[in-house]
Design a protein around this motif. Sequence first.
Motif, PDB file in Angstrom:
ATOM      1  N   CYS A   1       0.823  -1.206   0.000  1.00  0.00           N
ATOM      2  CA  CYS A   1       0.000   0.000   0.000  1.00  0.00           C
ATOM      3  C   CYS A   1       0.861   1.261   0.000  1.00  0.00           C
ATOM      4  CB  CYS A   1      -0.945  -0.002   1.201  1.00  0.00           C
ATOM      5  SG  CYS A   1      -2.166   1.322   1.128  1.00  0.00           S
ATOM      6  N   ALA A   2       1.953   1.260   0.748  1.00  0.00           N
ATOM      7  CA  ALA A   2       2.853   2.420   0.767  1.00  0.00           C
ATOM      8  C   ALA A   2       3.467   2.639  -0.616  1.00  0.00           C
ATOM      9  CB  ALA A   2       3.936   2.237   1.822  1.00  0.00           C
ATOM     10  N   LYS A   3       3.819   1.557  -1.304  1.00  0.00           N
ATOM     11  CA  LYS A   3       4.341   1.670  -2.676  1.00  0.00           C
ATOM     12  C   LYS A   3       3.287   2.296  -3.588  1.00  0.00           C
ATOM     13  CE  LYS A   3       7.297  -2.418  -2.593  1.00  0.00           C
ATOM     14  NZ  LYS A   3       7.521  -3.754  -3.166  1.00  0.00           N
ATOM     15  N   ASP A   4       2.049   1.826  -3.445  1.00  0.00           N
ATOM     16  CA  ASP A   4       0.956   2.341  -4.275  1.00  0.00           C
ATOM     17  C   ASP A   4       0.662   3.813  -3.969  1.00  0.00           C
ATOM     18  OD1 ASP A   4       0.802  -0.151  -5.406  1.00  0.00           O
ATOM     19  OD2 ASP A   4      -1.007  -0.762  -4.337  1.00  0.00           O
ATOM     20  N   LEU A   5       0.786   4.209  -2.702  1.00  0.00           N
ATOM     21  CA  LEU A   5       0.605   5.614  -2.342  1.00  0.00           C
ATOM     22  C   LEU A   5       1.673   6.479  -3.005  1.00  0.00           C
ATOM     23  CD1 LEU A   5      -0.291   5.396   1.445  1.00  0.00           C
ATOM     24  CD2 LEU A   5      -1.700   6.458  -0.333  1.00  0.00           C
ATOM     25  N   LEU A   6       2.898   5.983  -3.017  1.00  0.00           N
ATOM     26  CA  LEU A   6       3.990   6.716  -3.657  1.00  0.00           C
ATOM     27  C   LEU A   6       3.676   6.954  -5.131  1.00  0.00           C
ATOM     28  CD1 LEU A   6       6.852   7.894  -3.252  1.00  0.00           C
ATOM     29  CD2 LEU A   6       7.744   5.661  -3.902  1.00  0.00           C
ATOM     30  N   ILE A   7       3.147   5.943  -5.793  1.00  0.00           N
ATOM     31  CA  ILE A   7       2.768   6.071  -7.207  1.00  0.00           C
ATOM     32  C   ILE A   7       1.589   7.031  -7.359  1.00  0.00           C
ATOM     33  CG2 ILE A   7       1.791   4.821  -9.178  1.00  0.00           C
ATOM     34  CD1 ILE A   7       3.430   2.351  -8.116  1.00  0.00           C
ATOM     35  N   GLU A   8       0.577   6.862  -6.504  1.00  0.00           N
ATOM     36  CA  GLU A   8      -0.619   7.708  -6.593  1.00  0.00           C
ATOM     37  C   GLU A   8      -0.292   9.188  -6.396  1.00  0.00           C
ATOM     38  OE1 GLU A   8      -4.855   8.441  -4.286  1.00  0.00           O
ATOM     39  OE2 GLU A   8      -3.827   6.538  -3.973  1.00  0.00           O
ATOM     40  N   PHE A   9       0.675   9.468  -5.523  1.00  0.00           N
ATOM     41  CA  PHE A   9       1.045  10.852  -5.247  1.00  0.00           C
ATOM     42  C   PHE A   9       2.283  11.266  -6.034  1.00  0.00           C
ATOM     43  CE2 PHE A   9      -2.030   9.959  -2.057  1.00  0.00           C
ATOM     44  CZ  PHE A   9      -2.693  11.159  -1.893  1.00  0.00           C
ATOM     45  N   ASN A  10       2.369  10.766  -7.254  1.00  0.00           N
ATOM     46  CA  ASN A  10       3.361  11.181  -8.253  1.00  0.00           C
ATOM     47  C   ASN A  10       4.809  11.073  -7.797  1.00  0.00           C
ATOM     48  OD1 ASN A  10       1.282  11.877 -10.094  1.00  0.00           O
ATOM     49  ND2 ASN A  10       0.958  13.745  -8.928  1.00  0.00           N
ATOM     50  N   GLY A  11       5.105  10.052  -7.017  1.00  0.00           N
ATOM     51  CA  GLY A  11       6.481   9.817  -6.599  1.00  0.00           C
ATOM     52  C   GLY A  11       6.968  10.761  -5.520  1.00  0.00           C
ATOM     53  N   ALA A  12       6.063  11.521  -4.919  1.00  0.00           N
ATOM     54  CA  ALA A  12       6.456  12.423  -3.830  1.00  0.00           C
ATOM     55  C   ALA A  12       6.632  11.589  -2.570  1.00  0.00           C
ATOM     56  CB  ALA A  12       5.397  13.507  -3.623  1.00  0.00           C
ATOM     57  N   ALA A  13       7.875  11.227  -2.295  1.00  0.00           N
ATOM     58  CA  ALA A  13       8.170  10.374  -1.144  1.00  0.00           C
ATOM     59  C   ALA A  13       8.017  11.160   0.145  1.00  0.00           C
ATOM     60  CB  ALA A  13       9.586   9.829  -1.260  1.00  0.00           C
ATOM     61  N   MET A  14       7.488  10.505   1.143  1.00  0.00           N
ATOM     62  CA  MET A  14       7.341  11.122   2.454  1.00  0.00           C
ATOM     63  C   MET A  14       8.723  11.258   3.087  1.00  0.00           C
ATOM     64  SD  MET A  14       4.797   9.942   5.438  1.00  0.00           S
ATOM     65  CE  MET A  14       5.216  10.155   7.146  1.00  0.00           C
ATOM     66  N   ALA A  15       8.998  12.428   3.610  1.00  0.00           N
ATOM     67  CA  ALA A  15      10.293  12.674   4.249  1.00  0.00           C
ATOM     68  C   ALA A  15      10.310  12.052   5.636  1.00  0.00           C
ATOM     69  CB  ALA A  15      10.543  14.175   4.357  1.00  0.00           C
ATOM     70  N   ASN A  16      11.440  11.466   5.984  1.00  0.00           N
ATOM     71  CA  ASN A  16      11.608  10.926   7.327  1.00  0.00           C
ATOM     72  C   ASN A  16      11.895  12.099   8.257  1.00  0.00           C
ATOM     73  OD1 ASN A  16      12.392   9.671   9.716  1.00  0.00           O
ATOM     74  ND2 ASN A  16      13.412   8.002   8.649  1.00  0.00           N
ATOM     75  N   GLN A  17      11.024  12.325   9.215  1.00  0.00           N
ATOM     76  CA  GLN A  17      11.161  13.443  10.145  1.00  0.00           C
ATOM     77  C   GLN A  17      12.007  13.078  11.364  1.00  0.00           C
ATOM     78  OE1 GLN A  17       9.954  16.566   9.451  1.00  0.00           O
ATOM     79  NE2 GLN A  17       9.364  15.717   7.478  1.00  0.00           N
ATOM     80  N   ASN A  18      12.500  11.834  11.415  1.00  0.00           N
ATOM     81  CA  ASN A  18      13.328  11.354  12.528  1.00  0.00           C
ATOM     82  C   ASN A  18      12.645  11.558  13.878  1.00  0.00           C
ATOM     83  OD1 ASN A  18      15.564  10.472  10.893  1.00  0.00           O
ATOM     84  ND2 ASN A  18      15.952  12.641  10.523  1.00  0.00           N
TER      85      ASN A  18
END
Length: 167
Positions: free
Chosen positions: A134-151
């Motif tokens: 699902c996370a892979k599919d979200l990345l595709i759905e949101f045009n490859g905008a990867a979520m930044a790791n906020q640490n």
Amino acid sequence: MKSILKSMTLLFSLLLISCGGKEEKKEGFSVDRSKATEQSSETPSVTDAVPASKRIILEEKGVGQIKEITLDPQIDTEMAAAGEAIFKSNCTACHKIDKRFIGPSPKGILERRSPEWIMNMILDPKLMTEEDRCAKDLLIEFNGAAMANQNLTVEETRSILEYFRTL
């Protein structure tokens, strides 16, 4: 004059022969049309029919350090307030509460994802987008905008989860 005419005819004939034929050739690129047709005739799976942002996967926990969470039926308002502050300072550049933006809206996320999945996504988005469907599919759905790791720490992430419960 006759030799010029013969030369032109020969040149024209060679040009036609070199461009002729019905076989489509493009240098560096080819399409196997039988495979393309074969793939398009397959029916998509149920998960592919629903966009990842709308998909309900409450039974999946994602990939990461969070394996099990038990949520108190009563919302911890202090924790939720801390989570709201963290969310506003770290997440609002990409996430809006009431609408889709660079990333999905967190409103109603607990109706679509398990608490473990949400926390794993916040804690290690890179691992999730590499290993969780699902996370892979979200990345595709949101045009490859990867979520930044906020640490963020587990406690900070848990506060954000508590805030999401109030939305």
